[in-house]
Write a protein that holds these residues in place. Structure first.
Motif, mmCIF file in Angstrom:
data_model
loop_
_atom_site.group_PDB
_atom_site.id
_atom_site.type_symbol
_atom_site.label_atom_id
_atom_site.label_comp_id
_atom_site.label_asym_id
_atom_site.label_seq_id
_atom_site.Cartn_x
_atom_site.Cartn_y
_atom_site.Cartn_z
ATOM 1 N N UNK A 261 8.581 11.980 10.554
ATOM 2 C CA UNK A 261 8.351 11.056 9.660
ATOM 3 C C UNK A 261 9.215 9.904 9.955
ATOM 4 N N UNK A 262 10.968 10.178 9.820
ATOM 5 C CA UNK A 262 11.660 8.838 10.279
ATOM 6 C C UNK A 262 11.497 8.720 12.405
ATOM 7 N N UNK A 263 11.609 9.484 13.309
ATOM 8 C CA UNK A 263 12.008 9.579 13.999
ATOM 9 C C UNK A 263 10.559 10.040 15.406
ATOM 10 N N UNK A 264 9.938 9.354 14.975
ATOM 11 C CA UNK A 264 8.305 9.947 15.051
ATOM 12 C C UNK A 264 8.553 10.246 17.532
ATOM 13 N N UNK A 265 9.084 9.357 18.074
ATOM 14 C CA UNK A 265 9.509 9.540 19.680
ATOM 15 C C UNK A 265 10.446 9.838 19.820
ATOM 16 N N UNK A 266 11.629 9.832 18.747
ATOM 17 C CA UNK A 266 13.394 10.132 19.563
ATOM 18 C C UNK A 266 13.524 11.340 19.615
ATOM 19 N N UNK A 267 12.227 12.768 18.088
ATOM 20 C CA UNK A 267 12.807 13.519 17.918
ATOM 21 C C UNK A 267 12.935 14.282 19.678
ATOM 22 N N UNK A 268 11.242 13.791 20.318
ATOM 23 C CA UNK A 268 11.308 14.429 21.887
ATOM 24 C C UNK A 268 12.890 14.503 22.544
ATOM 25 N N UNK A 269 13.919 13.648 22.765
ATOM 26 C CA UNK A 269 14.847 13.348 23.165
ATOM 27 C C UNK A 269 16.032 14.787 22.628
ATOM 28 N N UNK A 270 15.947 14.437 20.912
ATOM 29 C CA UNK A 270 16.663 15.360 19.730
ATOM 30 C C UNK A 270 16.626 17.332 20.856
ATOM 31 N N UNK A 271 15.106 17.131 20.702
ATOM 32 C CA UNK A 271 14.847 19.073 21.261
ATOM 33 C C UNK A 271 14.825 18.893 22.200
#
Length: 280
Positions: A261-271
Motif C-alpha cells: 500500500x505504501x510502496x506499490x511500485x518500489x517494493x519490487x526494487x526492495x525484493x
C-alpha cells in the motif's frame, strides 16, 4: 453467517494443512462436512482425526478429486447436495506451488499451477453457487495468498494464479452484493503457513540464476513460515463470521499488505535488492 452449527461445508484440499484444520474446527462447531482431496490417504487421516475427537454427531462425506477437472468438480457438487440435502459453504482451498524463472519454465508446469490454483477456484465457485443460493445462507471462501498482493522473482506461475484468484473473488463479491442472493464471498491471503505446500512443490534449475539453490530453496522457505495451519483456519472462520471481504493471515501478510500500500511500485526494487545481496 454467525454460526456453523448444522451447516454443510465443502472443502477442497482437505487432506492436509489448512484444509484439514478447517475441517477439524468446523466439526467442533457442529458443521457437517463434504471433504475432497487428490490424496486419498491424507483425506482418510483427516476424517479419522475428527472421529477420534469424538465428533461423530456430524455427517462427513469424502471424495477423491482433482479440482482442475471441471466435470469432476461439478459432479462432486451435485453429489454433495444429494448427500447432505444442502450446501452452505465452499472452501476452494486446494493448491500447489512451483519455482522457476519465467525464462526457465515449461508450459506444462505453468499450466498445471494455473489449472489447480485458479481454475480449481473457478470450477468450485461455479459448481456450488446454485446450491449455496438455494440454501438461503451461503459463503464462498477462496484461497489466494500474500503472493496475490505482491509478486516475487521465481514464482511467476504461483503469483499469476493467486493474483487471478484475488481478482476473481473481488469481482464475485461485488456481483453477489448487487444480487442480494443470500451468498457472500471472501478472499483469503495467507502469509507463510506451516503446511506441506512448500516442501511438496517443485523447483527447477533456472532459479540458480536468481541466486537460489533449487535443492535447498524449499526448506529455507518453509523455515520462514511462522503461522500454524490451526491458527490460519481459526482466522479464516472468524473472517467468515464477520463477512470479511478479505482475510490476511499472519503478521508477515499484514506487513506485506502494508508495504504494498505504501510502496506499490518500489517494493519490487526492495525484493530485487534482497536477491542481489544474496547472490553477492
Amino acid at each position: 453467517m454467525k454460526s456453523f452449527k448444522n451447516k454443510v461445508a465443502a472443502i477442497t484440499g482437505a487432506g492436509s494443512g489448512m484444509g484439514r484444520e478447517l475441517a477439524i474446527q468446523l466439526a467442533e462447531q457442529g458443521c457437517n462436512l463434504a471433504l475432497s482431496d487428490v490424496n486419498e490417504s491424507g483425506l482418510a487421516e483427516t476424517i479419522q482425526i475428527i472421529k477420534n475427537q469424538g465428533k461423530n454427531n456430524v455427517t462427513i462425506t469424502s471424495q477423491k478429486l482433482d479440482v482442475s477437472d471441471r466435470a469432476a468438480v461439478f459432479q462432486w457438487a451435485s453429489q454433495v447436495s444429494k448427500d447432505h440435502n444442502q450446501v452452505n459453504l465452499i472452501f476452494n482451498n486446494a493448491g500447489i506451488a512451483f519455482g522457476s524463472t519465467i525464462e526457465g519454465f515449461e508450459e506444462k508446469d505453468f499450466k498445471r499451477v494455473i489449472d489447480i490454483n485458479f481454475w480449481g477456484v473457478v470450477h468450485g465457485t461455479q459448481a456450488f453457487l446454485p446450491y449455496l443460493k438455494a440454501s438461503g445462507e451461503g459463503h464462498i471462501i477462496n484461497t489466494s495468498s500474500v503472493f496475490g498482493i505482491i509478486a516475487v522473482p521465481g514464482t511467476s506461475a504461483y503469483n499469476s494464479s493467486k493474483f487471478a484468484v484475488r481478482g476473481f473473488t473481488e469481482t464475485l463479491r461485488q456481483e453477489l452484493d448487487v444480487m442480494k442472493c443470500g451468498v457472500s464471498a471472501t478472499s483469503v491471503h495467507p502469509g507463510g503457513i506451516q503446511t506441506a505446500i512448500a516442501k511438496s512443490s517443485q523447483t527447477n534449475e533456472s532459479v540458480r540464476s536468481l541466486g537460489l539453490d533449487p535443492i535447498t530453496a524449499k526448506d529455507k522457505m518453509s523455515a520462514q513460515f511462522i503461522t500454524t495451519a490451526k491458527k490460519a483456519a481459526s482466522v479464516i472462520l472468524k473472517g467468515v463470521r464477520k463477512n470479511s471481504r478479505r482475510v490476511l493471515i499472519g503478521p508477515d501478510a499484514t506487513f506485506v499488505d502494508l508495504m504494498q500500500r505504501i510502496f506499490p511500485s518500489f517494493y519490487q526494487m526492495l525484493v530485487g535488492g534482497l536477491l542481489l545481496r544474496r547472490m553477492r
